[in-house]
Design a protein around this motif. Structure first.
Motif, PDB file in Angstrom:
ATOM      1  N   ASN A   1      54.979 154.621 -25.496  1.00  0.00           N
ATOM      2  CA  ASN A   1      54.649 156.026 -25.711  1.00  0.00           C
ATOM      3  C   ASN A   1      54.892 156.886 -24.483  1.00  0.00           C
ATOM      4  OD1 ASN A   1      53.904 155.573 -28.369  1.00  0.00           O
ATOM      5  ND2 ASN A   1      51.820 155.039 -27.801  1.00  0.00           N
ATOM      6  N   SER A   2      55.692 156.406 -23.529  1.00  0.00           N
ATOM      7  CA  SER A   2      56.005 157.197 -22.341  1.00  0.00           C
ATOM      8  C   SER A   2      56.719 158.473 -22.757  1.00  0.00           C
ATOM      9  CB  SER A   2      56.919 156.417 -21.393  1.00  0.00           C
ATOM     10  OG  SER A   2      56.309 155.233 -20.974  1.00  0.00           O
ATOM     11  N   MET A   3      56.322 159.579 -22.160  1.00  0.00           N
ATOM     12  CA  MET A   3      56.963 160.859 -22.442  1.00  0.00           C
ATOM     13  C   MET A   3      57.968 161.159 -21.340  1.00  0.00           C
ATOM     14  SD  MET A   3      55.676 161.796 -25.289  1.00  0.00           S
ATOM     15  CE  MET A   3      55.958 163.511 -25.522  1.00  0.00           C
ATOM     16  N   LEU A   4      59.200 161.497 -21.737  1.00  0.00           N
ATOM     17  CA  LEU A   4      60.269 161.773 -20.792  1.00  0.00           C
ATOM     18  C   LEU A   4      60.750 163.203 -20.930  1.00  0.00           C
ATOM     19  CD1 LEU A   4      62.471 158.581 -21.381  1.00  0.00           C
ATOM     20  CD2 LEU A   4      60.693 158.913 -19.659  1.00  0.00           C
ATOM     21  N   THR A   5      61.205 163.774 -19.831  1.00  0.00           N
ATOM     22  CA  THR A   5      61.865 165.076 -19.860  1.00  0.00           C
ATOM     23  C   THR A   5      63.306 164.869 -20.325  1.00  0.00           C
ATOM     24  OG1 THR A   5      62.684 164.904 -17.610  1.00  0.00           O
ATOM     25  CG2 THR A   5      60.479 165.891 -17.896  1.00  0.00           C
ATOM     26  N   THR A   6      64.010 165.953 -20.566  1.00  0.00           N
ATOM     27  CA  THR A   6      65.417 165.857 -20.957  1.00  0.00           C
ATOM     28  C   THR A   6      66.219 165.140 -19.872  1.00  0.00           C
ATOM     29  OG1 THR A   6      65.210 167.912 -22.204  1.00  0.00           O
ATOM     30  CG2 THR A   6      67.439 167.183 -21.707  1.00  0.00           C
ATOM     31  N   LYS A   7      65.977 165.486 -18.632  1.00  0.00           N
ATOM     32  CA  LYS A   7      66.707 164.869 -17.517  1.00  0.00           C
ATOM     33  C   LYS A   7      66.393 163.377 -17.414  1.00  0.00           C
ATOM     34  CE  LYS A   7      67.721 165.448 -12.628  1.00  0.00           C
ATOM     35  NZ  LYS A   7      67.502 166.268 -11.440  1.00  0.00           N
ATOM     36  N   GLU A   8      65.130 163.010 -17.556  1.00  0.00           N
ATOM     37  CA  GLU A   8      64.753 161.599 -17.484  1.00  0.00           C
ATOM     38  C   GLU A   8      65.382 160.797 -18.625  1.00  0.00           C
ATOM     39  OE1 GLU A   8      60.351 162.100 -15.398  1.00  0.00           O
ATOM     40  OE2 GLU A   8      60.549 162.254 -17.581  1.00  0.00           O
ATOM     41  N   LEU A   9      65.395 161.381 -19.835  1.00  0.00           N
ATOM     42  CA  LEU A   9      66.004 160.695 -20.970  1.00  0.00           C
ATOM     43  C   LEU A   9      67.512 160.555 -20.775  1.00  0.00           C
ATOM     44  CD1 LEU A   9      65.674 159.353 -23.717  1.00  0.00           C
ATOM     45  CD2 LEU A   9      66.007 161.615 -24.750  1.00  0.00           C
ATOM     46  N   ALA A  10      68.141 161.613 -20.259  1.00  0.00           N
ATOM     47  CA  ALA A  10      69.582 161.557 -19.994  1.00  0.00           C
ATOM     48  C   ALA A  10      69.902 160.441 -19.000  1.00  0.00           C
ATOM     49  CB  ALA A  10      70.079 162.902 -19.477  1.00  0.00           C
ATOM     50  N   ASN A  11      69.102 160.325 -17.957  1.00  0.00           N
ATOM     51  CA  ASN A  11      69.293 159.247 -16.977  1.00  0.00           C
ATOM     52  C   ASN A  11      69.097 157.882 -17.627  1.00  0.00           C
ATOM     53  OD1 ASN A  11      69.892 160.964 -14.842  1.00  0.00           O
ATOM     54  ND2 ASN A  11      67.766 161.095 -14.182  1.00  0.00           N
ATOM     55  N   TYR A  12      68.090 157.757 -18.465  1.00  0.00           N
ATOM     56  CA  TYR A  12      67.800 156.496 -19.148  1.00  0.00           C
ATOM     57  C   TYR A  12      68.957 156.084 -20.060  1.00  0.00           C
ATOM     58  CZ  TYR A  12      65.448 153.087 -22.120  1.00  0.00           C
ATOM     59  OH  TYR A  12      65.123 151.944 -22.804  1.00  0.00           O
TER      60      TYR A  12
ATOM     61  N   LYS B   1      72.024 157.272 -19.853  1.00  0.00           N
ATOM     62  CA  LYS B   1      73.284 157.413 -19.107  1.00  0.00           C
ATOM     63  C   LYS B   1      74.255 158.374 -19.805  1.00  0.00           C
ATOM     64  CE  LYS B   1      73.040 152.891 -16.856  1.00  0.00           C
ATOM     65  NZ  LYS B   1      71.640 152.754 -16.907  1.00  0.00           N
ATOM     66  N   ILE B   2      73.697 159.520 -20.208  1.00  0.00           N
ATOM     67  CA  ILE B   2      74.486 160.608 -20.790  1.00  0.00           C
ATOM     68  C   ILE B   2      74.028 161.902 -20.146  1.00  0.00           C
ATOM     69  CG2 ILE B   2      74.897 159.435 -22.996  1.00  0.00           C
ATOM     70  CD1 ILE B   2      72.671 161.124 -24.199  1.00  0.00           C
ATOM     71  N   SER B   3      74.715 162.987 -20.424  1.00  0.00           N
ATOM     72  CA  SER B   3      74.347 164.265 -19.812  1.00  0.00           C
ATOM     73  C   SER B   3      73.200 164.924 -20.572  1.00  0.00           C
ATOM     74  CB  SER B   3      75.557 165.206 -19.792  1.00  0.00           C
ATOM     75  OG  SER B   3      75.842 165.645 -21.111  1.00  0.00           O
ATOM     76  N   THR B   4      72.501 165.798 -19.885  1.00  0.00           N
ATOM     77  CA  THR B   4      71.442 166.561 -20.547  1.00  0.00           C
ATOM     78  C   THR B   4      72.041 167.478 -21.609  1.00  0.00           C
ATOM     79  OG1 THR B   4      71.522 168.239 -18.805  1.00  0.00           O
ATOM     80  CG2 THR B   4      69.863 166.506 -18.569  1.00  0.00           C
ATOM     81  N   ALA B   5      73.260 167.946 -21.370  1.00  0.00           N
ATOM     82  CA  ALA B   5      73.924 168.806 -22.354  1.00  0.00           C
ATOM     83  C   ALA B   5      74.168 168.051 -23.663  1.00  0.00           C
ATOM     84  CB  ALA B   5      75.243 169.336 -21.797  1.00  0.00           C
ATOM     85  N   THR B   6      74.520 166.773 -23.580  1.00  0.00           N
ATOM     86  CA  THR B   6      74.731 165.976 -24.788  1.00  0.00           C
ATOM     87  C   THR B   6      73.442 165.867 -25.585  1.00  0.00           C
ATOM     88  OG1 THR B   6      76.513 164.716 -23.786  1.00  0.00           O
ATOM     89  CG2 THR B   6      75.419 163.708 -25.666  1.00  0.00           C
ATOM     90  N   ILE B   7      72.352 165.704 -24.907  1.00  0.00           N
ATOM     91  CA  ILE B   7      71.067 165.630 -25.601  1.00  0.00           C
ATOM     92  C   ILE B   7      70.777 166.943 -26.311  1.00  0.00           C
ATOM     93  CG2 ILE B   7      68.563 165.453 -25.274  1.00  0.00           C
ATOM     94  CD1 ILE B   7      69.186 163.394 -23.058  1.00  0.00           C
TER      95      ILE B   7
END
Length: 84
Positions: free
Chosen positions: A3-14, A16-22
């Motif tokens: 249930n960890s909550m991630l920001t857009t940037k953290e999810l993108a890093n996880y 390995k895609i860009s924040t724009a793709t998300i």
């Protein structure tokens, strides 16, 4: 489930895609998220366990990841507009 909550940037890093793709591709495709609005700006949070489950379901059903999809854009020359 994680249930960890991630920001857009953290999810993108996880992932390995860009924040724009998300923002541009995955969210409209149903990526589970929470939108936190602050005035006119929208901020997103993602529950890691829900994202993992969403990705697993997409893999099982054979949905293409957004990065593999191709978009084409038609370019049109700007038209002159006369102001009378």
């Amino acid at each position: 489930m994680d249930n960890s909550m991630l920001t857009t940037k953290e999810l993108a890093n996880y992932l390995k895609i860009s924040t724009a793709t998300i923002r541009r591709a995955l969210i409209p495709e149903g990526l589970p998220h929470y939108r936190i609005s602050l005035e006119d700006q929208g901020h997103y949070r993602f529950e890691l366990g829900a994202v993992k489950e969403w990705l697993r379901q997409r893999q099982e059903t054979g949905d293409k990841p957004a990065e593999e999809e191709t978009q084409t854009w038609d370019y049109h020359e700007p038209k002159e507009v006369s102001v009378e």
